[in-house]
Design an enzyme around this catalytic site. Sequence first.
Site, PDB file in Angstrom:
ATOM      1  CB  ALA A  69      -0.799   0.174   1.170  1.00 30.16           C
ATOM      2  CG  ASP A  70      -0.056   4.779  -2.624  1.00 26.02           C
ATOM      3  OD1 ASP A  70      -1.113   4.751  -1.828  1.00 26.02           O
ATOM      4  OD2 ASP A  70       0.031   5.107  -3.638  1.00 26.02           O
TER       5      ASP A  70
END
Lengths: 78, 245
Positions: free
Chosen positions: A35-36
């Site tokens: 995930a960012d």
Amino acid sequence: MSDIADRVKKIVVEHLGVDTDKVADDASFIDDLGADSLDTVELVMAFEEEFGVEIPDDAAETILTVGDAVRFLEKNAG
Amino acid sequence: MFDLTGKAALVTGASGGIGEAIARALHRQGATVAISGTRAERLETLAAELGERVHICVANLADREAVDGLVPAAEAAMGQLDILVNNAGITRDNIFMRMKDEEWDQVLEVNLSAAFRLSRAAVKGMMRRRFGRIISITSVVGVTGNPGQANYAAAKAGMIGMTKSVAREVASRNITVNAIAPGFIETAMTDVLNDKQRESILQSVPAGRLGTSSEIAAATVYLASEEAGYVTGQTLHVNGGMAMI
């Protein structure tokens, strides 16, 4: 496994497009699931919608792993 | 081209010249518009003229509570918010050495901080729906500077920096964030100029005339459209050539 954990994992799988078996309790959204920072905001928004709770920013910042989310929601949802 | 049917837009400062023109233009392209401003009477006149697909949200952007209530009110009225136009702005001109703290603070509060708070509130729903357009009306003086307007120029330059940063953050979610920088436009803000000032301004404008509110509105329609989806983080200068940046 609790119902809440199931629902959390389903959201994570759908949102991040990862395999279900990777979504372990101690899996970090960013380090393990790719995930960012924007994804983590969106996950929190998705949890809020699914469980009908409001997750304040300071609490959201402590939700780093799948287990963190499950524990927060077990305590605050329902 | 540039059809906005089904889109919901919030325009701040819609009781002023440029904001009113922007609201009209977005409405003409089919959008539902929430018009916000301080002068309720002017908003009511505009709403009556536009007819359907219009909602009035009276708000003074110097009041933080009013700012924080504005996006939720617009979303409640329209069901969603696709297009935010940060247009509201004030001036408190003074030569720098005489500029009061209040003059600085008021201009930064309304022109920059309110735009920040409104954009932050709007982007949440836009991320969820994977569509959004944030358009901030800055000014040529935010890039070139202008004597007597250190506060205004700082706020407008700040808007450009904010626009670029937010654009980078949310581009992957199909949200574009842009600014429009008008030059000298015929509005109440430029009506106060005397003939001599007007003449000296026109000497610096290759087009040889002031711009019109509808020319700013047309730029807004473009940036709000689906067609402008690959344009983000930009400042579109609409100034008759007075500054080519």
